[in-house]
Design a protein around this motif. Structure first.
Motif, mmCIF file in Angstrom:
data_model
loop_
_atom_site.group_PDB
_atom_site.id
_atom_site.type_symbol
_atom_site.label_atom_id
_atom_site.label_comp_id
_atom_site.label_asym_id
_atom_site.label_seq_id
_atom_site.Cartn_x
_atom_site.Cartn_y
_atom_site.Cartn_z
ATOM 1 N N GLN A 133 -0.231 -10.360 -6.129
ATOM 2 C CA GLN A 133 -1.647 -10.599 -5.878
ATOM 3 C C GLN A 133 -2.498 -9.483 -6.496
ATOM 4 O OE1 GLN A 133 -2.534 -11.807 -1.771
ATOM 5 N NE2 GLN A 133 -0.400 -12.487 -1.601
ATOM 6 N N THR A 134 -2.002 -8.260 -6.437
ATOM 7 C CA THR A 134 -2.700 -7.140 -7.067
ATOM 8 C C THR A 134 -2.655 -7.280 -8.583
ATOM 9 O OG1 THR A 134 -2.094 -5.731 -5.213
ATOM 10 C CG2 THR A 134 -2.798 -4.632 -7.232
ATOM 11 N N GLU A 135 -1.500 -7.632 -9.104
ATOM 12 C CA GLU A 135 -1.322 -7.803 -10.554
ATOM 13 C C GLU A 135 -2.214 -8.926 -11.103
ATOM 14 O OE1 GLU A 135 2.298 -9.370 -13.349
ATOM 15 O OE2 GLU A 135 2.817 -8.066 -11.673
ATOM 16 N N ARG A 189 -5.126 -9.704 -10.372
ATOM 17 C CA ARG A 189 -6.521 -9.278 -10.536
ATOM 18 C C ARG A 189 -6.809 -8.795 -11.954
ATOM 19 N NH1 ARG A 189 -9.160 -10.208 -6.241
ATOM 20 N NH2 ARG A 189 -8.154 -10.154 -4.216
ATOM 21 N N LYS A 194 2.606 -9.506 -2.330
ATOM 22 C CA LYS A 194 1.451 -8.604 -2.332
ATOM 23 C C LYS A 194 1.247 -7.937 -3.699
ATOM 24 C CE LYS A 194 -1.329 -6.446 0.724
ATOM 25 N NZ LYS A 194 -2.380 -7.144 1.410
ATOM 26 N N GLY A 195 2.338 -7.504 -4.323
ATOM 27 C CA GLY A 195 2.241 -6.883 -5.640
ATOM 28 C C GLY A 195 1.732 -7.848 -6.694
ATOM 29 N N ASP A 234 -11.706 -11.956 -2.265
ATOM 30 C CA ASP A 234 -11.789 -10.599 -1.721
ATOM 31 C C ASP A 234 -12.047 -10.628 -0.221
ATOM 32 O OD1 ASP A 234 -11.415 -9.228 -4.145
ATOM 33 O OD2 ASP A 234 -13.523 -9.551 -4.684
ATOM 34 N N THR A 263 -2.735 -16.647 -8.092
ATOM 35 C CA THR A 263 -1.750 -15.571 -8.203
ATOM 36 C C THR A 263 -0.462 -16.079 -8.846
ATOM 37 O OG1 THR A 263 -2.636 -14.424 -6.260
ATOM 38 C CG2 THR A 263 -0.374 -13.913 -6.889
#
Length: 133
Positions: free
Chosen positions: A44-46, A48, A41-42, A60, A31
């Motif tokens: 970690q989403t980005e 992906r 958290k944002g 996951d 990340t």
């Protein structure tokens, strides 16, 4: 546990991490690389949607994502506390015998704070974690 001690334990006793902690560390490292230093958290989403070789580092698994939920610094602190609690007999903090502050590495013999040099001293001051109770 303060951030200096947590970083020391995390860096020099990482071999005591469990499987989920290793996966969370890998996830957060991927990340951070994909988002140029962010691990929230944002980020970690980005991550992906980042480069394929970094996406392979992400997890996951629910337990891993729970460990990584608050970002890298919080993960380091929680992991170091768990390692210190579960393996206190294996953890020795290399502290300066003069000022008592934490040395940079487990083998350092000169304090980075007060500049005291204990290379020629026979007994070295090693702080250990107190036993619970």
């Amino acid at each position: 546990m303060d951030n200096d001690k947590a970083g020391y334990v995390f860096r020099y006793y990482s071999h005591l991490m469990n499987e989920q902690e290793r996966a969370a560390n890998r996830h957060l490292t991927g990340t951070i690389k994909a988002t140029h230093g962010r691990s929230d958290k944002g980020a970690q989403t980005e991550a992906r949607s980042g480069p394929h070789h970094l996406r392979k580092m992400l997890s996951d698994e629910a337990q891993v994502l729970d460990l990584a939920r608050d970002g890298f610094q919080a993960f380091v602190l929680r992991t170091a506390e768990r390692i210190a609690r579960d393996h206190q007999e294996k953890i020795a903090l290399n502290c300066c015998p003069q000022c008592g502050r934490l040395a940079r590495t487990p083998t350092a013999r000169q304090c980075r704070f007060c500049r005291h040099d204990w290379r020629n001293e026979i007994a070295n001051s090693k702080e250990t974690f107190p036993s619970p109770g």
